[in-house]
Motif scaffolding. Structure first.
Motif, PDB file in Angstrom:
ATOM      1  N   ALA A  40       0.848  -1.182   0.000  1.00 13.53           N
ATOM      2  CA  ALA A  40       0.000   0.000   0.000  1.00 13.53           C
ATOM      3  C   ALA A  40       0.888   1.238   0.000  1.00 13.53           C
ATOM      4  CB  ALA A  40      -0.911  -0.011   1.223  1.00 13.53           C
ATOM      5  N   LYS A  43       3.689   2.207   2.695  1.00 16.32           N
ATOM      6  CA  LYS A  43       3.908   1.042   3.555  1.00 16.32           C
ATOM      7  C   LYS A  43       4.884   0.068   2.890  1.00 16.32           C
ATOM      8  CE  LYS A  43      -0.520   1.164   5.982  1.00 16.32           C
ATOM      9  NZ  LYS A  43      -1.689   0.357   6.412  1.00 16.32           N
ATOM     10  N   SER A  66      -4.308 -11.314   8.592  1.00 11.31           N
ATOM     11  CA  SER A  66      -5.295 -10.310   8.164  1.00 11.31           C
ATOM     12  C   SER A  66      -6.200 -10.811   7.032  1.00 11.31           C
ATOM     13  CB  SER A  66      -4.590  -9.038   7.718  1.00 11.31           C
ATOM     14  OG  SER A  66      -3.694  -9.312   6.651  1.00 11.31           O
ATOM     15  N   LYS A  90     -12.019  -5.566   2.113  1.00 11.50           N
ATOM     16  CA  LYS A  90     -12.104  -4.399   2.981  1.00 11.50           C
ATOM     17  C   LYS A  90     -11.272  -3.273   2.385  1.00 11.50           C
ATOM     18  CE  LYS A  90     -12.097  -7.513   6.986  1.00 11.50           C
ATOM     19  NZ  LYS A  90     -11.417  -7.857   8.262  1.00 11.50           N
ATOM     20  N   PRO A  91     -11.594  -2.032   2.747  1.00  9.48           N
ATOM     21  CA  PRO A  91     -10.782  -0.914   2.230  1.00  9.48           C
ATOM     22  C   PRO A  91      -9.290  -1.070   2.548  1.00  9.48           C
ATOM     23  CG  PRO A  91     -12.816  -0.084   3.144  1.00  9.48           C
ATOM     24  CD  PRO A  91     -12.785  -1.557   3.462  1.00  9.48           C
ATOM     25  N   GLU A  92      -8.981  -1.694   3.680  1.00  7.22           N
ATOM     26  CA  GLU A  92      -7.569  -1.864   4.034  1.00  7.22           C
ATOM     27  C   GLU A  92      -6.857  -2.923   3.179  1.00  7.22           C
ATOM     28  OE1 GLU A  92     -10.223  -1.940   6.085  1.00  7.22           O
ATOM     29  OE2 GLU A  92      -9.969  -3.461   7.683  1.00  7.22           O
ATOM     30  N   ASP A  93      -7.591  -3.606   2.330  1.00  5.37           N
ATOM     31  CA  ASP A  93      -6.967  -4.523   1.370  1.00  5.37           C
ATOM     32  C   ASP A  93      -6.453  -3.795   0.132  1.00  5.37           C
ATOM     33  OD1 ASP A  93      -9.565  -6.871   2.131  1.00  5.37           O
ATOM     34  OD2 ASP A  93      -7.484  -6.943   2.831  1.00  5.37           O
ATOM     35  N   THR A  94      -6.742  -2.495   0.038  1.00  7.22           N
ATOM     36  CA  THR A  94      -6.296  -1.707  -1.102  1.00  7.22           C
ATOM     37  C   THR A  94      -4.766  -1.672  -1.154  1.00  7.22           C
ATOM     38  OG1 THR A  94      -8.263  -0.326  -1.134  1.00  7.22           O
ATOM     39  CG2 THR A  94      -6.268   0.590  -2.121  1.00  7.22           C
ATOM     40  N   SER A 131     -15.095   2.087   0.197  1.00  7.42           N
ATOM     41  CA  SER A 131     -15.969   1.889   1.373  1.00  7.42           C
ATOM     42  C   SER A 131     -17.397   2.323   1.094  1.00  7.42           C
ATOM     43  CB  SER A 131     -15.410   2.670   2.558  1.00  7.42           C
ATOM     44  OG  SER A 131     -15.299   4.027   2.224  1.00  7.42           O
TER      45      SER A 131
END
Length: 131
Positions: A40, A43, A66, A90-94, A131
């Motif tokens: 990401a 990161k 995760s 989920k948005p955090e999988d972007t 989202s």
């Protein structure tokens, strides 16, 4: 040497699904452990899932905490391909998702999960979860 090309990324709403594919060149695909990693913005590249080289018809898979229960990695040696089925996104999988090959993988044991263990990398495919 192995060349890897990912496909299947895109934009999906939270809760949706995507299937990533990775096509590999070479005649010894079954002897490589295969992994999916993601990165990401801002990161470090992180482990997502991996599947061991073939030991007969048996493969071992491992997943990041995760994604356990949501993602499934599989391989088709006849097609020189590895897949990542992603559900309940989920948005955090972007992230940009990368396919990688490990030439030192051994059969009958869990696959490596560290990026430094992998010798060959694809160019990546973008996955965006809204989202």
């Amino acid at each position: 040497q192995v060349q890897l090309v990912e496909s299947g990324g895109g934009l999906v709403q939270a809760g949706g699904s995507l299937r990533l594919s990775c096509a590999a060149s070479g005649r010894t695909f079954s002897s490589y452990g295969m992994g999916w990693f993601r990165q990401a913005p801002g990161k470090e590249r992180e482990f997502v899932a991996a599947i061991s080289r073939s030991g007969g018809t048996t493969h071992y898979a491992d997943y990041a905490d995760s994604v356990k229960g949501r993602f499934t990695i599989s391989r088709d040696n006849a097609k020189n391909a590895v897949y990542l089925q992603m559900t309940s996104l989920k948005p955090e999988d972007t992230a940009v998702y990368y396919c990688a090959a490990d030439s030192n993988s051994r059969p009958w044991v869990k696959p490596d999960t560290g990026p430094s263990e992998y010798d060959y990398w694809g160019q990546g495919t973008q996955v965006t979860v809204s989202s």
